[in-house]
Structure formats: C-alpha cells, structure tokens
Design a protein around this motif. Structure first.
Motif, PDB file in Angstrom:
ATOM      1  N   UNK A 180     -10.490   2.716  -6.248  1.00  0.00           N
ATOM      2  CA  UNK A 180     -11.790   3.337  -6.504  1.00  0.00           C
ATOM      3  C   UNK A 180     -12.942   2.518  -5.930  1.00  0.00           C
ATOM      4  N   UNK A 181     -12.646   1.324  -5.433  1.00  0.00           N
ATOM      5  CA  UNK A 181     -13.677   0.525  -4.783  1.00  0.00           C
ATOM      6  C   UNK A 181     -13.570   0.575  -3.262  1.00  0.00           C
ATOM      7  N   UNK A 182     -12.570   1.300  -2.745  1.00  0.00           N
ATOM      8  CA  UNK A 182     -12.322   1.340  -1.307  1.00  0.00           C
ATOM      9  C   UNK A 182     -13.000   2.546  -0.666  1.00  0.00           C
ATOM     10  N   UNK A 183     -13.306   2.479   0.630  1.00  0.00           N
ATOM     11  CA  UNK A 183     -13.927   3.628   1.318  1.00  0.00           C
ATOM     12  C   UNK A 183     -13.038   4.866   1.227  1.00  0.00           C
ATOM     13  N   UNK A 184     -13.561   5.905   0.594  1.00  0.00           N
ATOM     14  CA  UNK A 184     -12.772   7.086   0.277  1.00  0.00           C
ATOM     15  C   UNK A 184     -12.179   7.735   1.525  1.00  0.00           C
ATOM     16  N   UNK A 185     -12.968   7.874   2.569  1.00  0.00           N
ATOM     17  CA  UNK A 185     -12.511   8.587   3.752  1.00  0.00           C
ATOM     18  C   UNK A 185     -11.385   7.849   4.473  1.00  0.00           C
ATOM     19  N   UNK A 186     -11.350   6.538   4.347  1.00  0.00           N
ATOM     20  CA  UNK A 186     -10.324   5.761   5.050  1.00  0.00           C
ATOM     21  C   UNK A 186      -8.979   5.783   4.319  1.00  0.00           C
ATOM     22  N   UNK A 187      -8.971   6.209   3.078  1.00  0.00           N
ATOM     23  CA  UNK A 187      -7.713   6.231   2.329  1.00  0.00           C
ATOM     24  C   UNK A 187      -6.779   7.329   2.832  1.00  0.00           C
TER      25      UNK A 187
ATOM     26  N   UNK B  53      14.235  -4.527  -4.824  1.00  0.00           N
ATOM     27  CA  UNK B  53      14.782  -3.340  -4.156  1.00  0.00           C
ATOM     28  C   UNK B  53      13.748  -2.235  -3.939  1.00  0.00           C
ATOM     29  N   UNK B  54      12.561  -2.614  -3.476  1.00  0.00           N
ATOM     30  CA  UNK B  54      11.608  -1.638  -2.982  1.00  0.00           C
ATOM     31  C   UNK B  54      10.496  -1.251  -3.926  1.00  0.00           C
ATOM     32  N   UNK B  55       9.565  -0.447  -3.400  1.00  0.00           N
ATOM     33  CA  UNK B  55       8.304  -0.103  -4.053  1.00  0.00           C
ATOM     34  C   UNK B  55       7.544  -1.360  -4.442  1.00  0.00           C
ATOM     35  N   UNK B  56       7.313  -2.163  -3.428  1.00  0.00           N
ATOM     36  CA  UNK B  56       6.518  -3.378  -3.581  1.00  0.00           C
ATOM     37  C   UNK B  56       5.069  -3.015  -3.900  1.00  0.00           C
ATOM     38  N   UNK B  57       4.586  -1.900  -3.335  1.00  0.00           N
ATOM     39  CA  UNK B  57       3.183  -1.516  -3.426  1.00  0.00           C
ATOM     40  C   UNK B  57       3.006  -0.202  -4.183  1.00  0.00           C
ATOM     41  N   UNK B  58       1.725   0.106  -4.444  1.00  0.00           N
ATOM     42  CA  UNK B  58       1.406   1.423  -4.999  1.00  0.00           C
ATOM     43  C   UNK B  58       1.457   2.480  -3.910  1.00  0.00           C
ATOM     44  N   UNK B  59       0.659   2.284  -2.833  1.00  0.00           N
ATOM     45  CA  UNK B  59       0.615   3.292  -1.779  1.00  0.00           C
ATOM     46  C   UNK B  59       0.447   2.667  -0.395  1.00  0.00           C
ATOM     47  N   UNK B  60       1.101   1.530  -0.171  1.00  0.00           N
ATOM     48  CA  UNK B  60       1.292   0.968   1.177  1.00  0.00           C
ATOM     49  C   UNK B  60       0.003   0.518   1.851  1.00  0.00           C
TER      50      UNK B  60
END
Length: 287
Positions: free
Chosen positions: A16-23, A68-75
C-alpha cells in the motif's frame, strides 16, 4: 542425519506504500487478499519468524535446510531480498541450504521473465550432478554427507490468472529424475525431493484440479518406499504421510511463518532411509 524443512514463508512488502500503477493488475487483484483476506496481518512478522527458523537450524546443527517455495507474497524484489537477509549465512552456502520457487515467486510473467527468483537464490540451484538437468537448473541434486541427497524440482508455473495455482513437473524433469535415482552415486542414500505443489492433501487425496500437482502419480512411480520423501508446501497445513510400497514419505511444511501456525519439520535420515520427522515451532520447541 537431520533436515529442517519449512515452506510458504511469504515475505510481504508494504504494497500500500508502493506506486499503484507499477504493481500491475495481477497484484491489484491480490491486494484484496492482503487486506480483506487478512494476509498482510498474517505475515507481518514473517521476516523475523524466518530468521528464527534459520537460527534454529544453526543451533540444532541440522545437516541441511530446505525451503520448498513461496518465499514471497507476490514476487517483488524487496521481498526476495528480505527473505535472503532473514536466512543469513545459510543462504550463502548451497551445501547447507536448498530453496526452490513456489507459484507466488513467479506470480507475474515479468517476475519470471526477469529471473527474479534466480537473481536472489539462483546460487542455491547448483547441482552436484549437473548432467541430469533437463529444464533450466532442474532437477538439481545436492549430495549431503554419505547418507542422503536433496533433489530440487520445479513445479511452479506462471499462473494464467490469479487464483489458478496448479503445478506440474513435466516429462523432461521426470525423465531426468528417473535417470538420476538410478545413478550409482546415489546408492545407499535417502533421497529427499523438494517440490512446491502438494502431491496429496492432508486427507491423502489429490488436490483440486486448479491447485494441485498434476503429475503427482508419475512422480510417485519413480520414488516409492522409505528411501524417498517428497517435501512440499503450497497447502498451508503441516502433515506427514508415511511411505508405502507405492509412494514415498510425504511431508507438508504448511506455512511456516503464518501467524498462529508457525512451524517446520525436522526430518530424520538413518542408514539411507527416511525414518520420520518431528514438528517444531520457532525457538526449537516441539509442537
């Protein structure tokens, strides 16, 4: 010998703090899961919990650490970076640590195309027997001591749409695995196969068509019995199905950093066989 197995740590950036369009639109959809679905709260302390699990591995002197994977929320790059920092010295040593990608680590075509996972964890995909690679780095194998080997497989594919989360290994990797397990250098070793998607659910059934590992039965045919184990995540529940004559041990690590469900497996290998495992919570205590 002992192996620490965790999964689905879902290190999560502050979307929610990141530039919306770049997501991008896929992450716009996923932000509902973060907010209304409660994922942001559930994984708010994931970096600290993963660091505690890595510390347990060091203090308990396990022979190898497997995520065994899913290190991140959304890469996102910051998520991969936080995960690597949480793992600390373990993440620098392929001889001590194996990390494979999950579907959340290839959540967008761009993250896959740019090799975002490999940028941060590609050094952990090195193989002691590289001649068996068939799809990029996979399958890779790490010979651990004189009694065990860890094999990494890729089942995570870029989803066509958010919510479509099935996986498959594919015939090329399966052919490589079939040749690999016949190699005399693996004789007398237990073989722990890390793959992200679940070959069986908690109830011992195949997972749903849009969520499960589609070629699980083909995998089972190559590695039946107590010498073998499949270590997976994807399903956020922790369970163990003992081996049979038709299939290997199956260990699901659940979601190791999820608030209220934190934990991991310590899996025991003796005399070239997988002899069982114990559930732990961060801090080293048994569940």
């Amino acid at each position: 010998m002992r192996f620490l197995h965790c999964s689905d740590v879902h290190i999560t950036a502050d979307y929610f703090s990141l530039p919306f369009m770049r997501l991008g639109w896929r992450r716009w959809v996923a932000m509902a899961e973060l907010s209304v679905g409660g994922r942001k709260k559930a994984y708010a302390r994931a970096p600290e919990t993963l660091a505690a699990i890595a510390s347990d591995a060091e203090q308990q002197g396990v022979d190898h650490f497997i995520l065994s994977g899913d290190v991140t929320a959304y890469a996102l790059d910051p998520e991969f970076q936080m995960a690597r920092e949480s793992l600390g010295a373990l993440a620098e040593d392929p001889g001590r640590c194996t990390v494979i990608p999950g579907n959340h680590d290839v959540f967008t075509p761009g993250s896959h195309r740019k090799g975002r996972f490999a940028r941060h964890f590609g050094h952990l995909l090195e193989s002691d027997l590289p001649e068996y690679r068939r799809e990029g780095a996979f399958p890779f194998v790490r010979l651990v001591g004189k009694e065990a080997a860890v094999v990494g497989l890729l089942s995570a594919r870029v989803p066509s749409l958010p919510g479509i989360a099935h996986g498959y290994i594919g015939p090329a990797q399966l052919e490589g695995l079939a040749a690999l397990v016949k190699d005399p250098r693996l004789d007398g070793r237990a073989v722990l196969v890390a793959v992200h998607h679940a070959p069986l659910t908690l109830r011992g059934r195949a997972d749903s068509y849009f969520h499960g590992l589609r070629d699980a039965e083909a995998l089972f045919r190559l590695i039946p019995g107590p010498r073998f184990a499949v270590l997976h995540g994807h399903i956020h529940k922790r369970y163990h199905h003992p081996s049979t004559a038709q299939r290997p041990h199956i260990f699901s690590a659940g979601s190791s950093t999820q608030l209220g469900r934190e934990g991991y497996w310590v899996i025991e290998v003796k005399d070239g066989q997988v002899v069982g495992g114990q559930k732990h919570v961060p801090g080293g205590a048994l569940n």
